[in-house]
Design a protein around this motif. Sequence first.
Motif, PDB file in Angstrom:
ATOM      1  N   GLY A 181       0.812  -1.209   0.000  1.00  0.00           N
ATOM      2  CA  GLY A 181       0.000   0.000   0.000  1.00  0.00           C
ATOM      3  C   GLY A 181       0.841   1.253   0.000  1.00  0.00           C
ATOM      4  N   ASP A 182       0.673   2.057   1.040  1.00  0.00           N
ATOM      5  CA  ASP A 182       1.401   3.324   1.202  1.00  0.00           C
ATOM      6  C   ASP A 182       2.593   3.062   2.120  1.00  0.00           C
ATOM      7  N   ALA A 183       3.788   2.959   1.540  1.00  0.00           N
ATOM      8  CA  ALA A 183       4.961   2.571   2.317  1.00  0.00           C
ATOM      9  C   ALA A 183       5.276   3.569   3.428  1.00  0.00           C
ATOM     10  N   GLU A 184       5.099   4.862   3.167  1.00  0.00           N
ATOM     11  CA  GLU A 184       5.378   5.857   4.202  1.00  0.00           C
ATOM     12  C   GLU A 184       4.388   5.721   5.353  1.00  0.00           C
ATOM     13  N   ALA A 185       3.121   5.450   5.025  1.00  0.00           N
ATOM     14  CA  ALA A 185       2.121   5.237   6.083  1.00  0.00           C
ATOM     15  C   ALA A 185       2.477   3.990   6.887  1.00  0.00           C
ATOM     16  N   GLY A 186       2.943   2.942   6.208  1.00  0.00           N
ATOM     17  CA  GLY A 186       3.340   1.727   6.905  1.00  0.00           C
ATOM     18  C   GLY A 186       4.496   1.969   7.850  1.00  0.00           C
ATOM     19  N   GLU A 187       5.462   2.750   7.407  1.00  0.00           N
ATOM     20  CA  GLU A 187       6.599   3.077   8.262  1.00  0.00           C
ATOM     21  C   GLU A 187       6.144   3.836   9.504  1.00  0.00           C
ATOM     22  N   ALA A 188       5.179   4.738   9.329  1.00  0.00           N
ATOM     23  CA  ALA A 188       4.673   5.510  10.473  1.00  0.00           C
ATOM     24  C   ALA A 188       3.954   4.609  11.467  1.00  0.00           C
ATOM     25  N   VAL A 189       3.157   3.639  10.953  1.00  0.00           N
ATOM     26  CA  VAL A 189       2.460   2.698  11.835  1.00  0.00           C
ATOM     27  C   VAL A 189       3.468   1.892  12.644  1.00  0.00           C
ATOM     28  N   LEU A 190       4.497   1.392  11.983  1.00  0.00           N
ATOM     29  CA  LEU A 190       5.495   0.578  12.667  1.00  0.00           C
ATOM     30  C   LEU A 190       6.309   1.402  13.660  1.00  0.00           C
ATOM     31  N   ALA A 191       6.573   2.665  13.329  1.00  0.00           N
ATOM     32  CA  ALA A 191       7.296   3.537  14.267  1.00  0.00           C
ATOM     33  C   ALA A 191       6.493   3.738  15.543  1.00  0.00           C
ATOM     34  N   ARG A 192       5.175   3.944  15.390  1.00  0.00           N
ATOM     35  CA  ARG A 192       4.326   4.100  16.583  1.00  0.00           C
ATOM     36  C   ARG A 192       4.294   2.811  17.396  1.00  0.00           C
ATOM     37  N   LEU A 193       4.235   1.681  16.703  1.00  0.00           N
ATOM     38  CA  LEU A 193       4.231   0.402  17.411  1.00  0.00           C
ATOM     39  C   LEU A 193       5.528   0.217  18.189  1.00  0.00           C
ATOM     40  N   LEU A 194       6.656   0.615  17.615  1.00  0.00           N
ATOM     41  CA  LEU A 194       7.940   0.454  18.298  1.00  0.00           C
ATOM     42  C   LEU A 194       8.108   1.423  19.460  1.00  0.00           C
ATOM     43  N   GLU A 195       7.396   2.535  19.417  1.00  0.00           N
ATOM     44  CA  GLU A 195       7.402   3.412  20.590  1.00  0.00           C
ATOM     45  C   GLU A 195       6.744   2.719  21.774  1.00  0.00           C
TER      46      GLU A 195
END
Length: 524
Positions: free
Chosen positions: A337-351
Amino acid sequence: MTFSIRGLAAAMAGVLALAFSAPAHAEWRRAESPNFVVYSQSGEAELRRYVRNLEIYDYVLRIRMGLPTDRAAGRKLPIYLVGSRQGLVQINLKTGQNVAGTYFPVAEGIFAAAIRDESQDFLLHEYFHHFSFQMGSTANYPGWLREGLAEYFMTAEIKPGSVAIGGYNEGRVYALFETTWLPLEDLLRKTPHDLRRQDQRANYYSLSWLMTHWFMSDEGRRGQLLAYLADIHDGGDPVEAMQRATGLTLTELRQQLRNYRRLSVMTYTAEFPQPEITITTLPRSADDLLLIAQRLKVGVDEDKREETAALVRRLAARHPDDSFAQLQLGHAELHFGDAEAGEAVLARLLEREPDNIEALQLMGDRYIDLAGDRPEEADVLLRRARGYLARAYRVDEAQYYTLYLIARTRVGQAGYPNENDLVTWDRAFALAPQLSSIRIGFGSALMGAGEFDEAITVLTPLANSPHGGTAAAAATLLVARAKAGQAPFSDEAMTAAIAEDSPAEPEPQTGDEAQPEPEPAPAD
């Protein structure tokens, strides 16, 4: 005994009301044992029996193959049991109509999926291959014997106190006695993917099973089989080695197999180990996303990517605070899908979960891909990738995918391959020897370091693999270069060489070869 009709009617009404107002929820359960992780919606007792039978099968394989019984697998095999073919389709959209299960040796996860109530011949067949790779027991066997042994052991009849080995699969017997046999020369020299017709492939597996059974059923013939393997290992021609070992011409051997009818079944009775099995219930998000999470690892065709991403978005929205759901959302966006959106989701999860290994691996992979797309920024992007992967490694040093990604960040860099690179590849290979990408990466690194004999040892099993496809072609080319003391191909040169050498690329391994395809219906 007396009872009240009115009371019985009231009780029945209550049961019916409960049935219609609160539909039964089939929870996903996860069972973990020394060698397996099994996911199923079956009851706990049934799941426990199923996993114990798998452990008994593993134990008997070790006894029969002369391997240590107390050495746990380097990596447990995850198995997803589904209620119907539709469950398999959720994992792999290209699942065939008559497939009862599939083995998936893919980079992001090596696992199997099977229909829960179907014959488990397929699963036992594929577990034999998985087991053999992990234990290194058949890595250099010719293709027919690898498949023959898998077919031989897959018919195991497992009971609480005994295991019978040496039965037969009805589909294989049909393909053996109702179709034209392959020439034995083709069986000894070729793999299933060298054969274009479905009936020839089915006969390949049947003949492999029959010849293996013939060898395994007699002590003297087992000695001949060992002599044949030693001859092959020393570079002997496959046909000549077979004739030397058995003292028979191929015509005489064919007649022996034609006359072989009384199958010898060996029954093992023992106090089989009682493995520790831990069962946990998964969160509700698993109902929506457990199987589709595996689809994200397997991959989908280009025209299905946005559809898959949209599906995961919709299902993950039902579980906004669930870590598993958010991991799948990030994964789907990143790849489909939207790779930048995916990166943001994973960054929040890692927080929230800084030690979430899968999220760390996905972020590492993301920056490796970006480095390939932006060569001018590659150094910075690869450093970021290594940062995420170093964190994943600190959480669990035994994750082959982490090691594989770390090794990838070094390919083409100054001083590659150094000793640390070789150690990284070696550890990834030890944990996941069935992955062709790891074999080719490790073999190429060994060649780059001038360790050509070791490279040949690593690459030859893939070059001879019955299911190697394009990867087997690549391994064959690398073995030839290693024997000549030449450096490995670059990625671009390898791709071009494969295209030139293999104009008709074999179909990829689907893992369903143990399930014979039915004859097609006649045309109207």
